[in-house]
Design an enzyme around this catalytic site. Structure first.
Site, PDB file in Angstrom:
ATOM      1  N   SER A  10      -3.642  -6.198   8.803  1.00  0.00           N
ATOM      2  CA  SER A  10      -3.717  -4.981   8.868  1.00  0.00           C
ATOM      3  C   SER A  10      -5.244  -4.375   9.174  1.00  0.00           C
ATOM      4  O   SER A  10      -5.716  -3.296   9.123  1.00  0.00           O
ATOM      5  CB  SER A  10      -3.399  -4.213   7.627  1.00  0.00           C
ATOM      6  OG  SER A  10      -2.168  -4.166   7.262  1.00  0.00           O
TER       7      SER A  10
ATOM      8  N   SER B  41       0.999  -1.129   0.025  1.00  0.00           N
ATOM      9  CA  SER B  41      -0.008  -0.027  -0.084  1.00  0.00           C
ATOM     10  C   SER B  41       0.890   1.357  -0.285  1.00  0.00           C
ATOM     11  O   SER B  41       0.691   2.134  -0.836  1.00  0.00           O
ATOM     12  CB  SER B  41      -0.903   0.058   1.266  1.00  0.00           C
ATOM     13  OG  SER B  41      -1.608  -1.262   1.613  1.00  0.00           O
ATOM     14  N   SER B  42       1.785   1.404   0.895  1.00  0.00           N
ATOM     15  CA  SER B  42       2.603   2.317   1.002  1.00  0.00           C
ATOM     16  C   SER B  42       3.537   2.791  -0.058  1.00  0.00           C
ATOM     17  O   SER B  42       4.010   3.603  -0.380  1.00  0.00           O
ATOM     18  CB  SER B  42       3.569   2.312   2.368  1.00  0.00           C
ATOM     19  OG  SER B  42       2.912   1.891   3.253  1.00  0.00           O
TER      20      SER B  42
ATOM     21  N   TYR C 246      -1.649 -11.317   3.054  1.00  0.00           N
ATOM     22  CA  TYR C 246      -2.064 -10.036   3.482  1.00  0.00           C
ATOM     23  C   TYR C 246      -3.376  -9.534   3.610  1.00  0.00           C
ATOM     24  O   TYR C 246      -4.482  -9.945   2.788  1.00  0.00           O
ATOM     25  CB  TYR C 246      -1.418  -8.976   2.404  1.00  0.00           C
ATOM     26  CG  TYR C 246      -1.403  -7.301   2.517  1.00  0.00           C
ATOM     27  CD1 TYR C 246      -2.061  -6.830   3.924  1.00  0.00           C
ATOM     28  CD2 TYR C 246      -0.740  -6.706   1.724  1.00  0.00           C
ATOM     29  CE1 TYR C 246      -1.703  -5.627   4.013  1.00  0.00           C
ATOM     30  CE2 TYR C 246      -0.758  -5.319   1.788  1.00  0.00           C
ATOM     31  CZ  TYR C 246      -1.408  -4.930   3.128  1.00  0.00           C
ATOM     32  OH  TYR C 246      -1.121  -3.463   3.334  1.00  0.00           O
TER      33      TYR C 246
ATOM     34  N   GLY D 168      -0.241  -4.778  11.350  1.00  0.00           N
ATOM     35  CA  GLY D 168      -0.451  -3.930  10.318  1.00  0.00           C
ATOM     36  C   GLY D 168      -0.585  -2.321  10.898  1.00  0.00           C
ATOM     37  O   GLY D 168       0.218  -1.501  10.437  1.00  0.00           O
TER      38      GLY D 168
ATOM     39  N   ILE E 149       4.754  -4.674  10.306  1.00  0.00           N
ATOM     40  CA  ILE E 149       5.141  -4.091   9.054  1.00  0.00           C
ATOM     41  C   ILE E 149       4.350  -2.802   8.844  1.00  0.00           C
ATOM     42  O   ILE E 149       3.135  -2.874   8.997  1.00  0.00           O
ATOM     43  CB  ILE E 149       4.767  -5.094   7.893  1.00  0.00           C
ATOM     44  CG1 ILE E 149       5.663  -6.230   7.669  1.00  0.00           C
ATOM     45  CG2 ILE E 149       4.834  -4.291   6.491  1.00  0.00           C
ATOM     46  CD1 ILE E 149       5.099  -7.443   6.659  1.00  0.00           C
TER      47      ILE E 149
ATOM     48  N   LYS F 163       0.387 -10.897   7.269  1.00  0.00           N
ATOM     49  CA  LYS F 163       0.467  -9.476   7.527  1.00  0.00           C
ATOM     50  C   LYS F 163      -0.974  -8.983   7.807  1.00  0.00           C
ATOM     51  O   LYS F 163      -1.853  -8.686   6.945  1.00  0.00           O
ATOM     52  CB  LYS F 163       0.960  -8.480   6.455  1.00  0.00           C
ATOM     53  CG  LYS F 163       0.826  -7.173   6.672  1.00  0.00           C
ATOM     54  CD  LYS F 163       1.641  -6.563   5.446  1.00  0.00           C
ATOM     55  CE  LYS F 163       1.275  -5.065   4.988  1.00  0.00           C
ATOM     56  NZ  LYS F 163       0.964  -3.909   5.984  1.00  0.00           N
TER      57      LYS F 163
ATOM     58  N   ASP G 227       0.026   0.648  12.478  1.00  0.00           N
ATOM     59  CA  ASP G 227       0.929   1.056  13.459  1.00  0.00           C
ATOM     60  C   ASP G 227       0.470   1.879  14.733  1.00  0.00           C
ATOM     61  O   ASP G 227       1.348   1.740  15.598  1.00  0.00           O
ATOM     62  CB  ASP G 227       1.848   2.272  12.493  1.00  0.00           C
ATOM     63  CG  ASP G 227       2.165   1.839  10.999  1.00  0.00           C
ATOM     64  OD1 ASP G 227       2.129   0.653  11.010  1.00  0.00           O
ATOM     65  OD2 ASP G 227       2.803   2.785  10.533  1.00  0.00           O
ATOM     66  N   GLU G 228      -0.665   2.234  14.717  1.00  0.00           N
ATOM     67  CA  GLU G 228      -1.517   2.843  15.878  1.00  0.00           C
ATOM     68  C   GLU G 228      -1.603   1.992  17.022  1.00  0.00           C
ATOM     69  O   GLU G 228      -1.700   2.222  18.123  1.00  0.00           O
ATOM     70  CB  GLU G 228      -2.828   3.335  15.404  1.00  0.00           C
ATOM     71  CG  GLU G 228      -2.699   4.484  14.394  1.00  0.00           C
ATOM     72  CD  GLU G 228      -2.720   3.928  13.054  1.00  0.00           C
ATOM     73  OE1 GLU G 228      -2.456   2.968  12.741  1.00  0.00           O
ATOM     74  OE2 GLU G 228      -3.160   4.746  12.110  1.00  0.00           O
TER      75      GLU G 228
HETATM   76  C1  SI3 Z   1      -4.174   0.963   5.330  1.00  0.00           C
HETATM   77  C2  SI3 Z   1      -2.638   1.181   5.535  1.00  0.00           C
HETATM   78  O1  SI3 Z   1      -1.969   1.767   4.435  1.00  0.00           O
HETATM   79  N1  SI3 Z   1      -2.208   0.455   6.512  1.00  0.00           N
HETATM   80  C3  SI3 Z   1      -0.748   0.371   6.777  1.00  0.00           C
HETATM   81  C4  SI3 Z   1      -0.469   1.067   7.955  1.00  0.00           C
HETATM   82  O2  SI3 Z   1       0.968   0.975   8.623  1.00  0.00           O
HETATM   83  C5  SI3 Z   1      -0.757   2.539   8.230  1.00  0.00           C
HETATM   84  O3  SI3 Z   1      -0.239   3.239   7.230  1.00  0.00           O
HETATM   85  C6  SI3 Z   1      -0.683   3.133   9.467  1.00  0.00           C
HETATM   86  O4  SI3 Z   1      -1.059   2.392  10.423  1.00  0.00           O
HETATM   87  C7  SI3 Z   1      -1.042   4.651   9.652  1.00  0.00           C
HETATM   88  O5  SI3 Z   1      -2.445   4.313   9.710  1.00  0.00           O
HETATM   89  C8  SI3 Z   1      -0.091  -0.897   6.809  1.00  0.00           C
HETATM   90  O6  SI3 Z   1      -0.686  -1.816   7.418  1.00  0.00           O
HETATM   91  C9  SI3 Z   1      -0.096  -1.454   5.176  1.00  0.00           C
HETATM   92  C10 SI3 Z   1       1.254  -0.878   4.419  1.00  0.00           C
HETATM   93  O7  SI3 Z   1       1.677   0.056   5.001  1.00  0.00           O
HETATM   94  C11 SI3 Z   1       1.710  -1.446   3.244  1.00  0.00           C
HETATM   95  O8  SI3 Z   1       1.336  -2.315   2.907  1.00  0.00           O
HETATM   96  O9  SI3 Z   1       2.547  -0.743   2.666  1.00  0.00           O
END
Ligand code: SI3
Length: 304
Positions: A167, A48-49, A137, A190, A207, A165, A192-193
């Site tokens: 999320s 996603s990122s 995932y 997943g 991750i 993983k 981060d919070e």
């Molecule tokens: C929906 C989403 O993008 N979730 C992120 C979280 O790391 C998220 O960026 C973070 O908790 C902030 O909301 C990850 O679980 C997934 C992720 O970063 C990725 O697959 O790249």
């Protein structure tokens, strides 16, 4: 089989663009160097990122290649290869395997709401395409598909499946998957919070999409969880959450754009985000300044 190399802090790797918005090899290298120097345990590439959903197949292959060229042998490499069609996912999977990635991962099929049988077949065909380990995932909030413990159990009959993983927001999901998989699987937190909560509920690693902007804090929180110091780990988590909430509250820019701008101000220019995600504007400047100060103060407080 050892799961040790998958433990720890694994930043989700960002898409690195040049000023025209094309994938940049040199900027990808810069982000690789930055993360290596921060001491993280691995990277999750093209998720996603990584804005995978906005990139074509050739671009995604390039990113996988550039990261492997810079980080192979230096840390654990996980390739996200989920794509709308099984055919494209398999092509990416074979590419990642040839580059020497440590594991593959994929979201479930997107757009059409498919039954469990189709999702199972999709993941199974990717798994069969290479000898690599595979990480499911589960990210219901973006895919609309929720992995059930029952389907996870069925997938685990294939020994190449080493974990999930996760999320989804409830940390109970982590506990349920861990209960199904036991010691032979690894669950990645997943959201981060709730990194600290996820680790306590059974995640062996994380991750995350915000790790790269404050790796010091996640590395420290992980160390404290490992040492059983949940009080201090929770304090760091609380400060991390203030930062994430602020990153999600910019006036114009998407969270990833804000993160990239902060990295830019720290000397790592990886460009902006690809439309329809929106970049930051001068309206975001004051908020970004405040976020940087909050990150710096937290690093000083907990890691100084
Ligand atoms: C929906 C989403 O993008 N979730 C992120 C979280 O790391 C998220 O960026 C973070 O908790 C902030 O909301 C990850 O679980 C997934 C992720 O970063 C990725 O697959 O790249």
């Amino acid at each position: 089989m050892t799961l040790e190399k998958f433990q720890g802090i694994i930043p989700a790797f960002y898409a690195c663009y040049d000023d025209q918005g094309n994938i940049s090899e040199t900027r990808t290298k810069d982000l690789c160097d930055y993360l290596y120097n921060k001491g993280v345990q691995g990277v999750y590439v093209g998720g996603s990122s990584g804005e995978c959903i906005y990139q074509n197949l050739e671009e995604r292959k390039s990113v996988l290649s550039y990261v492997a060229n810079n980080l192979k042998g230096k840390m654990t490499l996980i390739a996200h290869v989920g794509a709308p069609s099984t055919r494209d996912s398999i092509e990416l999977a074979k590419h990642a395997a040839a580059l020497g990635y440590d594991a593959l991962s994929a979201i479930p099929p997107i757009y059409f709401r498919l039954p469990d049988s189709s999702v199972f077949k999709y993941w199974s065909e990717i798994i069969e395409a290479t000898p690599l380990d595979f990480i499911i995932y589960n990210i219901p909030q973006t895919t609309g598909y929720t992995l059930s413990p029952a389907l996870f159990k069925k997938l685990l009959e294939n020994k190449k499946v080493i974990g999930v993983k996760n999320s989804s927001m409830p940390t109970m999901d982590i506990e349920r998957f861990k209960r199904v998989g036991g010691d032979d699987v690894i669950i990645f937190n997943g959201p981060d919070e709730q990194f600290v909560a996820g680790r306590i509920m059974g995640a062996g690693a994380g991750i995350g999409g915000t790790y790269a902007v404050m790796p010091e804090l996640f590395l420290k929180a992980n160390e404290l969880v490992q040492a059983g110091n949940f009080n201090e780990a929770t304090q760091i988590q609380s400060d991390i959450n203030e930062i994430i909430i602020a990153l999600c509250s910019l006036n114009d820019g998407h969270m990833y754009a804000g993160i990239k701008e902060i990295l830019n101000r720290r000397g790592v220019n990886i460009g902006s985000v690809r439309s329809p995600l929106e970049g930051v504007s001068s309206n975001d400047s004051a908020k970004l300044d405040a976020i940087i100060t909050t990150i710096d103060q937290a690093i000083e407080r907990y890691c100084g």
